[in-house]
Design an enzyme around this catalytic site. Structure first.
Site, PDB file in Angstrom:
ATOM      1  N   GLU A 142     -20.060  -5.810  15.354  1.00 14.86           N
ATOM      2  CA  GLU A 142     -18.940  -4.863  15.320  1.00 14.86           C
ATOM      3  C   GLU A 142     -19.120  -3.786  16.390  1.00 14.86           C
ATOM      4  O   GLU A 142     -18.179  -3.431  17.107  1.00 14.86           O
ATOM      5  CB  GLU A 142     -18.845  -4.187  13.932  1.00 14.86           C
ATOM      6  CG  GLU A 142     -18.301  -5.071  12.821  1.00 14.86           C
ATOM      7  CD  GLU A 142     -16.779  -5.243  12.885  1.00 14.86           C
ATOM      8  OE1 GLU A 142     -16.139  -4.700  13.803  1.00 14.86           O
ATOM      9  OE2 GLU A 142     -16.239  -5.943  12.009  1.00 14.86           O
ATOM     10  N   CYS A 179      -5.768   6.165  11.201  1.00 13.27           N
ATOM     11  CA  CYS A 179      -5.695   5.130  10.174  1.00 13.27           C
ATOM     12  C   CYS A 179      -4.364   5.276   9.469  1.00 13.27           C
ATOM     13  O   CYS A 179      -3.737   6.326   9.523  1.00 13.27           O
ATOM     14  CB  CYS A 179      -6.840   5.280   9.174  1.00 13.27           C
ATOM     15  SG  CYS A 179      -7.067   3.794   8.155  1.00 13.27           S
ATOM     16  N   SER A 182     -17.974  11.175   1.197  1.00 10.46           N
ATOM     17  CA  SER A 182     -17.633  11.994   0.030  1.00 10.46           C
ATOM     18  C   SER A 182     -18.515  11.714  -1.179  1.00 10.46           C
ATOM     19  O   SER A 182     -18.977  12.650  -1.840  1.00 10.46           O
ATOM     20  CB  SER A 182     -16.166  11.793  -0.318  1.00 10.46           C
ATOM     21  OG  SER A 182     -15.880  10.428  -0.560  1.00 10.46           O
ATOM     22  N   LYS A 228     -18.115   0.026   9.351  1.00 12.27           N
ATOM     23  CA  LYS A 228     -17.668   0.736   8.152  1.00 12.27           C
ATOM     24  C   LYS A 228     -17.612  -0.246   6.993  1.00 12.27           C
ATOM     25  O   LYS A 228     -16.958  -1.286   7.083  1.00 12.27           O
ATOM     26  CB  LYS A 228     -16.294   1.344   8.404  1.00 12.27           C
ATOM     27  CG  LYS A 228     -15.676   2.005   7.179  1.00 12.27           C
ATOM     28  CD  LYS A 228     -14.395   2.722   7.538  1.00 12.27           C
ATOM     29  CE  LYS A 228     -13.701   3.268   6.326  1.00 12.27           C
ATOM     30  NZ  LYS A 228     -12.462   3.981   6.690  1.00 12.27           N
ATOM     31  N   LYS A 288     -20.978   3.955   8.667  1.00  6.64           N
ATOM     32  CA  LYS A 288     -20.419   4.648   7.505  1.00  6.64           C
ATOM     33  C   LYS A 288     -20.440   3.733   6.302  1.00  6.64           C
ATOM     34  O   LYS A 288     -20.030   2.582   6.438  1.00  6.64           O
ATOM     35  CB  LYS A 288     -18.982   5.034   7.822  1.00  6.64           C
ATOM     36  CG  LYS A 288     -18.248   5.759   6.726  1.00  6.64           C
ATOM     37  CD  LYS A 288     -16.815   5.970   7.106  1.00  6.64           C
ATOM     38  CE  LYS A 288     -16.069   6.446   5.893  1.00  6.64           C
ATOM     39  NZ  LYS A 288     -14.648   6.470   6.090  1.00  6.64           N
ATOM     40  N   CYS A 310      -3.996   4.641   6.053  1.00  6.55           N
ATOM     41  CA  CYS A 310      -4.064   4.741   4.584  1.00  6.55           C
ATOM     42  C   CYS A 310      -3.641   6.085   4.018  1.00  6.55           C
ATOM     43  O   CYS A 310      -3.147   6.151   2.893  1.00  6.55           O
ATOM     44  CB  CYS A 310      -5.446   4.341   4.073  1.00  6.55           C
ATOM     45  SG  CYS A 310      -6.767   5.429   4.614  1.00  6.55           S
ATOM     46  N   TYR A 342     -19.582  17.038   4.910  1.00  7.18           N
ATOM     47  CA  TYR A 342     -18.884  18.107   4.196  1.00  7.18           C
ATOM     48  C   TYR A 342     -19.789  19.319   4.015  1.00  7.18           C
ATOM     49  O   TYR A 342     -19.341  20.365   3.554  1.00  7.18           O
ATOM     50  CB  TYR A 342     -18.379  17.578   2.846  1.00  7.18           C
ATOM     51  CG  TYR A 342     -17.454  16.388   3.034  1.00  7.18           C
ATOM     52  CD1 TYR A 342     -16.134  16.585   3.441  1.00  7.18           C
ATOM     53  CD2 TYR A 342     -17.908  15.075   2.889  1.00  7.18           C
ATOM     54  CE1 TYR A 342     -15.295  15.503   3.673  1.00  7.18           C
ATOM     55  CE2 TYR A 342     -17.076  13.996   3.106  1.00  7.18           C
ATOM     56  CZ  TYR A 342     -15.770  14.214   3.495  1.00  7.18           C
ATOM     57  OH  TYR A 342     -14.935  13.147   3.741  1.00  7.18           O
ATOM     58  N   CYS A 350      -4.745   0.331   4.940  1.00  6.10           N
ATOM     59  CA  CYS A 350      -5.011   0.876   6.268  1.00  6.10           C
ATOM     60  C   CYS A 350      -4.158   0.264   7.374  1.00  6.10           C
ATOM     61  O   CYS A 350      -4.470   0.414   8.552  1.00  6.10           O
ATOM     62  CB  CYS A 350      -6.499   0.740   6.591  1.00  6.10           C
ATOM     63  SG  CYS A 350      -7.532   1.632   5.401  1.00  6.10           S
ATOM     64  N   ARG A 390     -10.776   9.498  -1.547  1.00  9.16           N
ATOM     65  CA  ARG A 390      -9.442   8.946  -1.800  1.00  9.16           C
ATOM     66  C   ARG A 390      -8.629   9.888  -2.674  1.00  9.16           C
ATOM     67  O   ARG A 390      -7.409   9.913  -2.574  1.00  9.16           O
ATOM     68  CB  ARG A 390      -9.558   7.535  -2.371  1.00  9.16           C
ATOM     69  CG  ARG A 390     -10.085   6.600  -1.276  1.00  9.16           C
ATOM     70  CD  ARG A 390     -10.222   5.169  -1.704  1.00  9.16           C
ATOM     71  NE  ARG A 390     -10.888   4.414  -0.639  1.00  9.16           N
ATOM     72  CZ  ARG A 390     -11.345   3.185  -0.781  1.00  9.16           C
ATOM     73  NH1 ARG A 390     -11.192   2.555  -1.926  1.00  9.16           N
ATOM     74  NH2 ARG A 390     -11.935   2.577   0.232  1.00  9.16           N
ATOM     75  N   ARG A 396     -10.230  -2.830  -0.199  1.00 12.56           N
ATOM     76  CA  ARG A 396     -10.278  -2.891   1.265  1.00 12.56           C
ATOM     77  C   ARG A 396     -11.259  -3.961   1.776  1.00 12.56           C
ATOM     78  O   ARG A 396     -11.667  -3.932   2.921  1.00 12.56           O
ATOM     79  CB  ARG A 396     -10.698  -1.530   1.821  1.00 12.56           C
ATOM     80  CG  ARG A 396      -9.792  -0.364   1.431  1.00 12.56           C
ATOM     81  CD  ARG A 396      -9.797   0.708   2.502  1.00 12.56           C
ATOM     82  NE  ARG A 396      -9.407   2.022   2.055  1.00 12.56           N
ATOM     83  CZ  ARG A 396      -8.173   2.378   1.681  1.00 12.56           C
ATOM     84  NH1 ARG A 396      -7.210   1.487   1.679  1.00 12.56           N
ATOM     85  NH2 ARG A 396      -7.926   3.624   1.305  1.00 12.56           N
TER      86      ARG A 396
END
Ligand code: PBG
Length: 330
Positions: A237, A119, A279, A198, A252, A121, A318, A129, A208, A220
């Site tokens: 998609e 990506c 996140s 996404k 996501k 970004c 994570y 992006c 971010r 976005r």
């Protein structure tokens, strides 16, 4: 019917509960996202994501080795370059942060699956992006010119030794463009995991900060999906990405989109499905746990179980290292 049927009979005894359990978590299904930055010996904590840090390449190598020894299925690398510009040039350089990180990580743990996020970004000074322009009448990411940048990034990652690439920009045609570039350069064997469905989500907030990739203006919504869009749009998609050559597709975020995960799992049986436990999903549990309001370990494992139960084969999380440890000694 009651009293003959009593479902609690399956619940009294822990061994019976274990016996009839269906959803199981295994570290081999986890992918750990990692952030890499220039420098040496650095582990710069990410305030909004306790326990996570931006790592210099040498520290990243140790981290990848550790993830390997815990049996984690793979790592997903995000680069944070020293210099950003309008095209995200660092991402397309064989000397850029991500290329150097991939080479070092591969050397440190040759049998660890290295996935790279493709990506712009993290690499652009405007934080969007792709390439910006006004051909639609308002400033937004220009679709087709961005494809070439993504293809070039994919080649840089492949040549550095990435085992799989993961385009995340929601640019129409990105999977096809990357597939074509890889095939043309001798990488027809390299799989693509597409961030297929996404959403334009507020749950990416802490990331971010981690990737220093917040858009400098606007948002976005001109490329990522509307959370209120028909679930069928997500299926379209996924279908398109598969037709363009995606090997694994992703939904996501994960927890607020379990319905999308379930629908995709039912609709595309046999297609490996990943879900990104993002996140914000992670940090809000951390924050509540720090206040003593919830039990982090139990909430995290319950969340990961729910994502698997909804139909995801692979979870980007994570918690990968913690979860591997918790699962090893419950
Ligand atoms: C890059 C990218 C993002 C995430 C993964 N890849 C951020 C975004 O789209 O703004 C978010 C991951 C997370 O929140 O954990 N395009």
């Amino acid at each position: 019917m009651f009293p003959t049927t009593r479902l609690r009979r399956l619940r009294y005894n822990p061994s019976v509960r274990e016996l009839v359990r269906e959803t199981r978590l295994a570290p081999g299904n986890f992918i750990l996202p990692l952030f890499v930055r220039p420098g040496e010996g650095q582990r710069m904590p990410i305030a909004a994501m306790p326990g996570n840090a931006q790592l210099s390449i040498d520290v990243l190598a140790d981290e990848v080795r550790e993830a390997r020894s815990l049996g984690i299925g793979g790592v997903m690398l995000f680069g944070i370059p020293a210099e950003k510009d309008a095209q995200g040039s660092d991402a397309m350089s064989g000397d850029g942060i991500i290329a150097r990180a991939v080479r070092a990580a591969k050397q440190a743990a040759p049998d660890m699956l290295l996935v790279t996020d493709i990506c712009c970004c993290e690499y652009t000074d405007h934080g969007h992006c792709g390439l910006l322009g006004e051909s639609t009448g308002r400033m937004d990411v220009e679709n087709d010119p961005t494809l070439e940048l993504l293809a070039r990034q994919a080649l840089v990652h492949a040549r550095a030794g990435a085992d799989m690439v993961a385009p995340s920009g929601m640019i129409d045609g990105m999977v096809g463009a990357i597939r074509e570039a890889l095939d043309g350069a001798g990488f027809s064997h390299l799989p693509i995991m597409s961030y297929a469905a996404k959403y334009a989500s507020a749950f990416y907030g802490p990331f971010r900060e981690a990737a220093e990739s917040a858009p400098q203006f606007g948002d976005r919504r001109g490329y990522q999906m509307d959370p209120a869009a028909a679930a069928e749009q997500a299926m379209r998609e996924i279908e398109l990405d598969l037709a363009e050559g995606a090997d694994i597709v992703m939904v996501k975020p994960a927890l607020p989109y379990l319905d999308i995960i379930r629908t995709a799992a039912d609709r595309f049986p046999g297609v490996p499905l990943a879900a990104y436990n993002v996140s914000g999903e992670f940090s809000m549990v951390k924050a509540a746990a720090e206040r003593g309001w919830i039990d982090e370990q139990r909430v995290a494992l319950e969340s990961l179980t729910a994502i698997r139960r909804a139909g995801a084969n692979i979870i980007l999380t994570y918690w990968a290292k913690d979860a591997a440890r918790w699962l090893a000694s419950p």
